[in-house]
Design a protein around this motif. Sequence first.
Motif, mmCIF file in Angstrom:
data_model
loop_
_atom_site.group_PDB
_atom_site.id
_atom_site.type_symbol
_atom_site.label_atom_id
_atom_site.label_comp_id
_atom_site.label_asym_id
_atom_site.label_seq_id
_atom_site.Cartn_x
_atom_site.Cartn_y
_atom_site.Cartn_z
ATOM 1 N N HIS A 107 0.834 -1.207 0.000
ATOM 2 C CA HIS A 107 0.000 0.000 0.000
ATOM 3 C C HIS A 107 0.871 1.260 0.000
ATOM 4 C CE1 HIS A 107 -3.008 -2.924 1.558
ATOM 5 N NE2 HIS A 107 -3.894 -2.120 0.980
ATOM 6 N N TRP A 108 2.127 1.111 0.371
ATOM 7 C CA TRP A 108 3.051 2.241 0.485
ATOM 8 C C TRP A 108 3.340 2.821 -0.894
ATOM 9 C CZ3 TRP A 108 8.995 1.924 1.317
ATOM 10 C CH2 TRP A 108 9.493 3.163 1.748
ATOM 11 N N GLY A 109 3.226 4.135 -1.018
ATOM 12 C CA GLY A 109 3.437 4.801 -2.296
ATOM 13 C C GLY A 109 4.875 4.815 -2.769
ATOM 14 N N ARG A 110 5.808 4.401 -1.907
ATOM 15 C CA ARG A 110 7.208 4.350 -2.310
ATOM 16 C C ARG A 110 7.681 2.918 -2.513
ATOM 17 N NH1 ARG A 110 10.194 9.522 0.456
ATOM 18 N NH2 ARG A 110 11.513 9.143 -1.347
ATOM 19 N N SER A 111 6.757 1.983 -2.659
ATOM 20 C CA SER A 111 7.145 0.585 -2.826
ATOM 21 C C SER A 111 8.120 0.393 -3.977
ATOM 22 C CB SER A 111 5.908 -0.293 -3.044
ATOM 23 O OG SER A 111 5.105 -0.356 -1.882
ATOM 24 N N TYR A 112 7.932 1.158 -5.056
ATOM 25 C CA TYR A 112 8.809 0.969 -6.220
ATOM 26 C C TYR A 112 10.236 1.433 -5.966
ATOM 27 C CZ TYR A 112 7.877 5.951 -7.389
ATOM 28 O OH TYR A 112 7.761 7.318 -7.372
ATOM 29 N N GLU A 113 10.463 2.199 -4.895
ATOM 30 C CA GLU A 113 11.820 2.604 -4.546
ATOM 31 C C GLU A 113 12.558 1.517 -3.780
ATOM 32 O OE1 GLU A 113 12.528 6.692 -3.224
ATOM 33 O OE2 GLU A 113 10.358 6.992 -3.372
ATOM 34 N N SER A 114 11.862 0.454 -3.430
ATOM 35 C CA SER A 114 12.450 -0.652 -2.679
ATOM 36 C C SER A 114 12.820 -1.781 -3.634
ATOM 37 C CB SER A 114 11.458 -1.153 -1.630
ATOM 38 O OG SER A 114 11.948 -2.292 -0.961
ATOM 39 N N PHE A 115 14.033 -2.314 -3.485
ATOM 40 C CA PHE A 115 14.444 -3.441 -4.320
ATOM 41 C C PHE A 115 13.624 -4.695 -4.023
ATOM 42 C CE2 PHE A 115 18.552 -1.031 -4.141
ATOM 43 C CZ PHE A 115 18.657 -0.745 -5.490
ATOM 44 N N SER A 116 13.179 -4.831 -2.761
ATOM 45 C CA SER A 116 12.483 -6.058 -2.400
ATOM 46 C C SER A 116 11.867 -5.938 -1.019
ATOM 47 C CB SER A 116 13.470 -7.242 -2.414
ATOM 48 O OG SER A 116 12.853 -8.441 -1.996
ATOM 49 N N GLU A 117 10.901 -6.842 -0.758
ATOM 50 C CA GLU A 117 10.384 -7.008 0.597
ATOM 51 C C GLU A 117 11.338 -7.848 1.440
ATOM 52 O OE1 GLU A 117 7.707 -11.057 0.109
ATOM 53 O OE2 GLU A 117 6.718 -9.120 -0.163
ATOM 54 N N ASP A 118 12.351 -8.418 0.806
ATOM 55 C CA ASP A 118 13.320 -9.286 1.461
ATOM 56 C C ASP A 118 14.602 -8.508 1.744
ATOM 57 O OD1 ASP A 118 15.811 -11.261 1.058
ATOM 58 O OD2 ASP A 118 14.135 -12.415 1.869
ATOM 59 N N ALA A 119 14.965 -8.402 3.018
ATOM 60 C CA ALA A 119 16.137 -7.614 3.401
ATOM 61 C C ALA A 119 17.416 -8.143 2.774
ATOM 62 C CB ALA A 119 16.270 -7.599 4.926
ATOM 63 N N GLY A 120 17.486 -9.465 2.559
ATOM 64 C CA GLY A 120 18.674 -10.039 1.956
ATOM 65 C C GLY A 120 18.904 -9.555 0.540
ATOM 66 N N ILE A 121 17.818 -9.445 -0.253
ATOM 67 C CA ILE A 121 17.947 -8.949 -1.622
ATOM 68 C C ILE A 121 18.361 -7.485 -1.611
ATOM 69 C CG2 ILE A 121 16.675 -8.460 -3.754
ATOM 70 C CD1 ILE A 121 14.966 -10.944 -3.154
ATOM 71 N N VAL A 122 17.732 -6.686 -0.748
ATOM 72 C CA VAL A 122 18.091 -5.269 -0.665
ATOM 73 C C VAL A 122 19.558 -5.131 -0.269
ATOM 74 C CG1 VAL A 122 17.597 -3.064 0.442
ATOM 75 C CG2 VAL A 122 15.721 -4.638 -0.059
ATOM 76 N N GLY A 123 19.976 -5.879 0.748
ATOM 77 C CA GLY A 123 21.354 -5.795 1.212
ATOM 78 C C GLY A 123 22.366 -6.243 0.178
#
Length: 581
Positions: A126-142
């Motif tokens: 629902h967050w309007g900045r979801s597309y700025e996130s690489f993933s819901e998974d911290a490992g992928i983001v890291g």
Amino acid sequence: MTQPERMACTPEDVKEFHIGSVLSGGGSCPGDNSPSDWVDMNDAYWQASMDADDEHLAIPLLYGVDAIHGNGNVRGATVFPHNIGLGAARDPDLIERIARATAREILATGVDWTFAPTLAVARNIHWGRSYESFSEDAGIVGSYAASFVNGMQGDLGDEGVIACAKHWVGDGGTTHGIDQGETTVTLAELHATHIAPYRPAIDAGVLTVMASFNSWNGDKCHGHRQLVTELLKEELGFKGFVISDWDGIDYLSKNYYDAIGMSVNAGIDMFMVSVDWQQFIRHLRTHVEKGSVPLSRIDDAVRRILKVKMAFGLFDKPRPAKRHWSNDTRFGGLEQRQIAREAVRKSLVLLKNEDAALPIKRDARILVAGKNAHNRGHQCGGFTIAWQGVEDNESIEGGCSIWEGIRTFADNAVLCEEPLAEGVNPAEYDVAIVVVGERPYAEGMGDVRPGENLIVEAGSQIRGEMKVLEPYGRTLEHAVSHPEDLAIISSIAKKGIPVVTVLLSGRPLPVAPELAASNAFIAAWLPGSEGEGVSDMLFGNFEFQGRLSFAWPKDAASVNDPSCEPRFPLGYGLQIFDGVE
């Protein structure tokens, strides 16, 4: 310690008030928004900061921009896919090359600093900045954090710009996905999910970190000494400086004077104060004179800012107009666009492919339809030319729309701009490519909120103020928020023409009826300026390799419900040549 927005600060102000940094807010640009206009502007600010006399030291100014998916502020820039698509690519090397290419297009404008990478772990779409996130998974983001920092900063020589990890911390974990809302988690969960991606960024030497608008367990991050000083600077050993977000300290208290004291004492070093920056300076001076902000805290902030400028070699660099990359003719050039096209190819996720609808033969008779088929602005999404993005082709110079990409491959392709394709003769077409999806949005204006009671609930949990913007919509169900898309898919399918649907969106969306009416379905996210990357996949030039970096929900009711199985799980993605996941 003060960073005004360019529209509220002249070069003369920079000299008179010893300003340390200036920024461009979304859509704020000089002249005709060409690289040369940016170089000229930055050159004027730099000269003002270096004009020394008995009352002014020559300390070079930093200029900052939100170049978060390419230097999309500037006319003619290469616009890369937003992070959500890059997360699906699972390719850290690609991320480093994108960051390096972006750095060169930033340097071409004489700019020193970008407010990227975003290391948010978005836990609610629902967050309007979801597309700025690489993933819901911290490992992928890291896994991307160090690659991005290394690509952006390089060896801190002439090839790099200063990176900024953001937003510290927990911005992706707010209740109901409300932008700038409340993140209620234990310290252990904060470490495991939201802090974890920052560790590799800090280890890679990221020079700046931006504080987050959200609160953690009721307390605003901008005034949170435990998070900013004790955890980030002391425990994690971050040696650079911390900058506030856009007027971010304003929401700590209704009393601006008190908010300034809270934020400085919490450990914020530089302050993004869009307009009222002179009042900020006056109030902070008063705090120091009264002892409510110790001079040692000011010394620490200034020392950190100067160390970053020195580490970046800013004192040794020539004026922006004389720098190696300034006004470089390769801005928006083929090399960067080839990387962006590769990124598009690798980010697309194939969700459905019945009856071998893909790949499409180049000599097929192709109907191309849908509101996003020929709209570069919709492809690029928010933070492109303007804060909320643009909704036309003319504003995005260079690259091509998806339709324009298809046209380069298929001589028998026809663009239909009728909303329901009512005049289409099914005997004339072998297949239809229908490109649909969301409109551009950014930050809170991209939130999806079923009801305003959620804002009341969030506000009751926060000690401080909230900035509330009108949301994008009230439901994630795409058929409800954008009925025109299901209408065009269904209309063409009912004519007996096989439909390949391409969805442009900043998040996974419940699309059960759209899926059912389509023979093939591609999640293309927000691919940016290089529409030919989508065409590469439609015509089978490359195998699909994208894998969902967010679970795909069945319906709006099942979002964030752990008892419900997703429609497609994290990591899902089909291939066209062997038909396996």
